[in-house]
Structure formats: C-alpha cells, structure tokens
Scaffold this active site. Structure first.
Site, PDB file in Angstrom:
ATOM      1  N   HIS A 229      84.566  77.043 153.716  1.00 47.92           N
ATOM      2  CA  HIS A 229      84.762  76.763 152.453  1.00 47.92           C
ATOM      3  C   HIS A 229      85.591  75.294 152.475  1.00 47.92           C
ATOM      4  CE1 HIS A 229      84.872  77.077 148.039  1.00 47.92           C
ATOM      5  NE2 HIS A 229      85.744  77.907 147.880  1.00 47.92           N
ATOM      6  N   HIS A 270      74.928  74.345 152.294  1.00 51.18           N
ATOM      7  CA  HIS A 270      75.721  74.860 151.223  1.00 51.18           C
ATOM      8  C   HIS A 270      74.992  76.320 150.884  1.00 51.18           C
ATOM      9  CE1 HIS A 270      77.436  74.862 147.142  1.00 51.18           C
ATOM     10  NE2 HIS A 270      78.252  73.900 147.662  1.00 51.18           N
ATOM     11  N   ASP A 327      82.102  68.172 151.543  1.00 53.81           N
ATOM     12  CA  ASP A 327      83.416  68.010 152.442  1.00 53.81           C
ATOM     13  C   ASP A 327      82.905  66.955 153.607  1.00 53.81           C
ATOM     14  OD1 ASP A 327      83.449  71.390 152.088  1.00 53.81           O
ATOM     15  OD2 ASP A 327      85.215  69.843 151.690  1.00 53.81           O
TER      16      ASP A 327
HETATM   17  C1  SDX Z   1      82.027  74.277 150.097  1.00 49.35           C
HETATM   18  O1  SDX Z   1      79.915  77.269 147.149  1.00 49.35           O
HETATM   19  C2  SDX Z   1      80.303  76.177 146.779  1.00 49.35           C
HETATM   20  O2  SDX Z   1      80.154  75.526 145.993  1.00 49.35           O
HETATM   21  C3  SDX Z   1      81.303  75.695 147.848  1.00 49.35           C
HETATM   22  C4  SDX Z   1      82.008  74.453 147.591  1.00 49.35           C
HETATM   23  C5  SDX Z   1      82.785  74.047 146.448  1.00 49.35           C
HETATM   24  O3  SDX Z   1      82.662  73.131 145.996  1.00 49.35           O
HETATM   25  O4  SDX Z   1      83.502  75.175 146.272  1.00 49.35           O
HETATM   26  O5  SDX Z   1      80.622  73.412 147.446  1.00 49.35           O
HETATM   27  C6  SDX Z   1      82.656  73.697 148.927  1.00 49.35           C
HETATM   28  O6  SDX Z   1      82.747  75.307 150.490  1.00 49.35           O
HETATM   29  C7  SDX Z   1      80.919  73.363 150.787  1.00 49.35           C
HETATM   30  C8  SDX Z   1      80.595  73.884 152.113  1.00 49.35           C
HETATM   31  C9  SDX Z   1      81.682  73.606 153.341  1.00 49.35           C
HETATM   32  N1  SDX Z   1      81.309  74.416 154.501  1.00 49.35           N
HETATM   33  C10 SDX Z   1      80.777  73.764 155.577  1.00 49.35           C
HETATM   34  O7  SDX Z   1      80.394  72.574 155.784  1.00 49.35           O
HETATM   35  C11 SDX Z   1      80.865  74.523 157.013  1.00 49.35           C
HETATM   36  C12 SDX Z   1      79.512  74.387 157.493  1.00 49.35           C
HETATM   37  N2  SDX Z   1      78.419  74.859 156.843  1.00 49.35           N
HETATM   38  C13 SDX Z   1      78.004  76.063 156.941  1.00 49.35           C
HETATM   39  O8  SDX Z   1      78.932  76.994 157.391  1.00 49.35           O
HETATM   40  C14 SDX Z   1      77.036  76.954 155.964  1.00 49.35           C
HETATM   41  O9  SDX Z   1      76.030  75.931 155.765  1.00 49.35           O
HETATM   42  C15 SDX Z   1      77.564  77.519 154.703  1.00 49.35           C
HETATM   43  C16 SDX Z   1      78.562  78.289 154.987  1.00 49.35           C
HETATM   44  C17 SDX Z   1      78.349  76.163 153.882  1.00 49.35           C
HETATM   45  C18 SDX Z   1      76.512  78.020 153.791  1.00 49.35           C
HETATM   46  O10 SDX Z   1      76.116  79.273 154.456  1.00 49.35           O
HETATM   47  P1  SDX Z   1      74.700  79.691 154.234  1.00 49.35           P
HETATM   48  O11 SDX Z   1      74.189  79.509 152.752  1.00 49.35           O
HETATM   49  O12 SDX Z   1      75.222  81.302 154.229  1.00 49.35           O
HETATM   50  O13 SDX Z   1      73.949  79.225 155.017  1.00 49.35           O
HETATM   51  P2  SDX Z   1      73.557  79.968 156.358  1.00 49.35           P
HETATM   52  O14 SDX Z   1      74.898  79.983 156.955  1.00 49.35           O
HETATM   53  O15 SDX Z   1      72.696  81.365 155.854  1.00 49.35           O
HETATM   54  O16 SDX Z   1      72.717  78.770 157.076  1.00 49.35           O
HETATM   55  C19 SDX Z   1      71.133  79.042 157.044  1.00 49.35           C
HETATM   56  C20 SDX Z   1      70.717  78.360 158.127  1.00 49.35           C
HETATM   57  C21 SDX Z   1      71.279  79.431 159.408  1.00 49.35           C
HETATM   58  O17 SDX Z   1      70.344  79.564 160.268  1.00 49.35           O
HETATM   59  P3  SDX Z   1      69.403  80.830 160.112  1.00 49.35           P
HETATM   60  O18 SDX Z   1      70.251  81.982 160.638  1.00 49.35           O
HETATM   61  O19 SDX Z   1      68.737  80.911 159.133  1.00 49.35           O
HETATM   62  O20 SDX Z   1      68.786  80.639 161.503  1.00 49.35           O
HETATM   63  O21 SDX Z   1      70.959  77.347 158.364  1.00 49.35           O
HETATM   64  C22 SDX Z   1      72.010  77.300 159.563  1.00 49.35           C
HETATM   65  C23 SDX Z   1      72.381  78.568 159.831  1.00 49.35           C
HETATM   66  O22 SDX Z   1      72.520  78.978 161.430  1.00 49.35           O
HETATM   67  N3  SDX Z   1      73.033  76.561 159.177  1.00 49.35           N
HETATM   68  C24 SDX Z   1      73.639  75.491 159.982  1.00 49.35           C
HETATM   69  C25 SDX Z   1      74.612  74.893 159.305  1.00 49.35           C
HETATM   70  N4  SDX Z   1      74.628  75.706 157.950  1.00 49.35           N
HETATM   71  C26 SDX Z   1      73.942  76.365 158.095  1.00 49.35           C
HETATM   72  N5  SDX Z   1      73.294  75.022 161.209  1.00 49.35           N
HETATM   73  C27 SDX Z   1      73.958  73.865 161.791  1.00 49.35           C
HETATM   74  N6  SDX Z   1      74.815  73.366 161.106  1.00 49.35           N
HETATM   75  C28 SDX Z   1      75.451  73.736 159.870  1.00 49.35           C
HETATM   76  N7  SDX Z   1      76.339  73.044 159.115  1.00 49.35           N
END
Ligand code: SDX
Length: 391
Positions: A229, A270, A327
């Site tokens: 987050h 996201h 971010d």
């Molecule tokens: C914020 O909710 C909000 O609005 C939050 C926010 C706000 O203003 O409040 O926008 C602020 O928190 C932005 C997000 C910041 N976080 C990051 O940048 C951390 C890296 N991102 C990941 O941890 C992830 O993308 C999340 C946590 C942001 C989203 O998680 P989801 O929607 O549960 O996505 P997921 O983890 O299920 O990913 C879907 C797929 C997965 O692969 P499969 O399991 O489907 O095979 O995509 C992959 C993940 O492995 N994946 C990534 C990835 N993010 C997701 N692979 C590589 N790099 C990434 N960054």
C-alpha cells in the site's frame, strides 16, 4: 452477493459501503473527486482547496477558501507537551513508527474534540488533524536527524510551511523555493483520497465502532505503512536504486515474472486500476517539470521511464494489466525535493489524512452501524475435547 450466501445487509460491513466522495473507474483510468477529474484538480487547484472539496462536496468560493485556509493555518501548532513524546523513541526509529504513536496519542491531548456526536467537535478534530499532520511529520524527521523542531510559520502556505519545518533551522533565515513548495503541494493533492482503499477502509471500520478520530487516523497510518500500500513509494526508490542502471532492467523484469521469486515490480499493479492510474500520468509529467526546473538529472528517472516502457510492452504485464501506480514516480519527485526515502510513506499519510477524515466524517455524520465483515469459515466442524493422555 448471490450464490452460497443470501445477501443480508445486517452482516455486510457498513463501514465500507456507499460514498459520494471519490469515484474510480479502474478500466478507463478515471479518478473523480466529487465529480472533478484529478487531472484538472492537479493542474488548476491546490491541496487545501481540494481538501475543502473533499470535505464539503463543492469547490469553495474565494471567501470560503480564505476562511478555510486561515482556520487550518491557525491549527498547525501542536501542544507543547507533545514534543516530549518524541524523547521516548530511538533516534533511528522509522518515522512511520513515530507517526503511528504520536498521532494516536493526540487523543490524549485534544479532549475537547473527542465527542463524535457533536458536529462542532468533529469539525475541530478534522481541522486539527489536517493542520497538525505536517507539523508532526516534520518533527518526526527533525527528531531522527537530531535537529531542533521548527515551529510552523503562519505566513506560509501549507506545503511551503511543511518544507520550512522539514528543512529550516533556527539559526538560518527560512527560504523555501516556490518550485519545491508547488511540487510538494501537488504531491499532497495527488494523494488526498482514493475511495475505499485498505487504509481508508481501516479508518471507516475503526470509526464505525465510535472510536475517536485521532485513534481512527492512527489506524489508517498503520494500514498505509505496508509495502503493498503506501509503503510502496519507499520500496520503489529502493528498487530503482538496486536496479541502478537501464542495463540491469531486464534482469529485474525477469525476476518480477518468476512465480518462484517473491520480487515484484514495486509501483506496478493496483487492486482497482487495470489500466493506467491517472495519478501516475500526472506524477510522471510533474517529475519531468520538477527535475527540469531544479536542473536535476536523476539517472533513476531514466531507469523508471525505461522500466515502464519495457513493462508496458511485455506480455506478462499486459496480460495481468499491470501499470504504474501512484507510487511509481512520486519517489523521484520527493527525492528531488530533498525528502529522505524513510519519509516517503509519511508524506503519503499527510496527503491522505483529508481523505481518511472525509470518509470518516461522511460515515459518522450519517446513519451507520458498526462494521462487521463476514468470513467464509473453512475450519473444523464441531468436535469434542480430548484429555491430555488421549492426544
Ligand atoms: C496503493 O487501493 C488503493 O487505491 C491503493 C492506492 C491508494 O491511493 O490508496 O492506490 C495506493 O497502494 C498503490 C499500490 C502500491 N503497491 C505496489 O506498488 C506494490 C506492488 N504491487 C503489488 O503488490 C500488487 O499489484 C498490488 C498489491 C498493488 C495489487 O494487488 P492485487 O490486485 O491483489 O494484484 P495481484 O497481487 O493479485 O496481482 C495479480 C497478478 C498476480 O499474478 P497471478 O497470481 O494472477 O499469477 O499480477 C501479479 C501477481 O503475481 N502482480 C505482479 C505485480 N503486481 C501484481 N507481478 C509483478 N510485479 C507486480 N508489481
């Protein structure tokens, strides 16, 4: 929802239900605050005007804006006794640890704005939190570098005052560059609210029990801290520094795609945006502007841009709809402003406080019930106790 369980409103967590504050369309990269697109607010508005919009639902008139700014400005000082709290922390404490502690402790100081049933109390608590977060954030930084706390200066704007408290020292005249103050203000604005994300939902759930606003905001700060987050902005800069040069990007992209490697591209992906995050687009333009105006040539910006290009042309990221989020570029601007990496998530918390307060106020001032998310139980069915000699 339908299916396994019949829908019973009594069970759905009322803390995360309808709202009129922010609208997000994840597939089309749309973000509206009370109907106004984030791109237009970032270009024409400023942080405190956007705070007014989020809290009261309309853009302020000139007089309303002046009154709001004056009220916030005159709440920026904290109780002198609060400074003693910092002495309980180690100097090398993470500033987010200090923020969780000190903001939660505000409920020990502001007894006259804890009664959430009184609208005036709610208003005063809102003003206090929006006004004092920058002061407490700057104090957290000053404490970590062993410099004296700086008092707010009521002649300065919100972001200008924050930078004054962050980088000013008593023995030097204060001079904050207008370019940096504008960039800081835009960073706060772009973080102001984002519908019911993890930390905002935490604040609403805490608020639904009737907890006081200072405790609710402290809960939001704790939830924001995680690297998935708000903690992502700090993780992005660490990732870009670890990559170091565009020649090493392919190695990290490969790691991000490897299911056996826990490494993820920080700043990508996201929960809602499955297309570009409009804030990331504004942030990317701002990064170019700020670095150009400062004459800073940060090689990490080139790494970030190349990383975005590669990721957006890679089947893995395209298929999983992973785009840069808020971010991804913010850390480059914060670094150019001179904010240390350890303070990045604190900056996010300062900007997001108005969104947390707006959602808390919207729920508290309406009819609400305590939030109670339901679970899908997958544990044991009932079984009898086993005496020790039978185990
Ligand atoms: C914020 O909710 C909000 O609005 C939050 C926010 C706000 O203003 O409040 O926008 C602020 O928190 C932005 C997000 C910041 N976080 C990051 O940048 C951390 C890296 N991102 C990941 O941890 C992830 O993308 C999340 C946590 C942001 C989203 O998680 P989801 O929607 O549960 O996505 P997921 O983890 O299920 O990913 C879907 C797929 C997965 O692969 P499969 O399991 O489907 O095979 O995509 C992959 C993940 O492995 N994946 C990534 C990835 N993010 C997701 N692979 C590589 N790099 C990434 N960054």
């Amino acid at each position: 929802g339908k299916g396994m369980f019949t829908y019973d409103p009594g069970f759905v967590s009322t803390a995360s239900c309808e709202s009129q504050i922010t609208y997000i369309d994840g597939n089309n990269g749309i973000l509206l605050h009370r109907g106004y697109p984030i791109e237009q607010l970032a270009e024409h508005s400023d942080y405190l005007e956007t705070c007014y919009l989020l809290l009261y639902g309309e853009l302020p008139t000139k007089a309303q804006k002046e009154e709001f700014v004056k009220t916030v400005t005159h709440h920026t000082m904290v109780h002198e006794q609060l400074a003693h709290f910092f002495n309980g922390f180690r100097r090398d404490s993470h500033p987010m640890a200090i923020m969780c502690g000190v903001v939660g402790a505000l409920s020990a100081f502001y007894h006259d704005s804890l009664d959430i049933t009184d609208d005036n109390n709610r208003q005063v608590a809102a003003f206090r939190l929006i006004a004092k977060m920058p002061t407490i954030a700057a104090m957290s930084y000053k404490f970590s570098i062993g410099q004296p706390f700086m008092y707010p200066d009521n002649s300065k704007g919100y972001a200008e005052n924050f930078l004054h408290m962050m980088f000013g020292v008593p023995c030097e005249p204060s001079n904050v560059s207008p370019t940096l103050a504008k960039a800081m203000d835009r960073i706060f604005l772009l973080h102001a609210d984002h519908e019911q994300n993890a930390s905002t939902s935490t604040v609403r759930l805490a608020g639904s029990s009737g907890a006081n606003p200072f405790a609710c905001i402290a809960a939001g700060i704790a939830a924001l801290w995680g690297p998935s987050h708000g903690g992502a902005n700090e993780a992005v800069l660490e990732m870009l520094e670890e990559i170091g040069d565009v020649s090493r990007i392919d190695e990290f992209v490969a790691r991000a795609k490897d299911k056996n490697d826990p490494f993820r591209l920080m700043g990508f992906g996201h929960r809602v945006y499955k297309n570009f995050d409009p804030r990331a687009k504004v942030m990317k333009e701002a990064a170019d502007d700020v670095l150009a105006e400062l004459g800073v040539d940060d090689p990490l910006l080139a790494v970030a841009k190349r990383l975005e290009e590669i990721a957006l042309s890679d089947e893995y990221f395209i298929s999983k709809k992973l785009y840069p989020n808020v971010d991804f570029y913010s850390g480059i601007i914060l670094k150019a402003i001179g904010i240390p990496t350890s303070m990045f998530t604190v900056i996010f918390a300062v900007g997001r406080t108005v969104g947390w307060i707006a959602h808390w106020h919207e729920m508290i001032s309406g009819s609400y019930r305590i939030g109670r998310p339901r679970q899908l139980y997958t544990g044991h069915t009932q079984r009898d106790y086993l005496p020790l000699d039978k185990r």
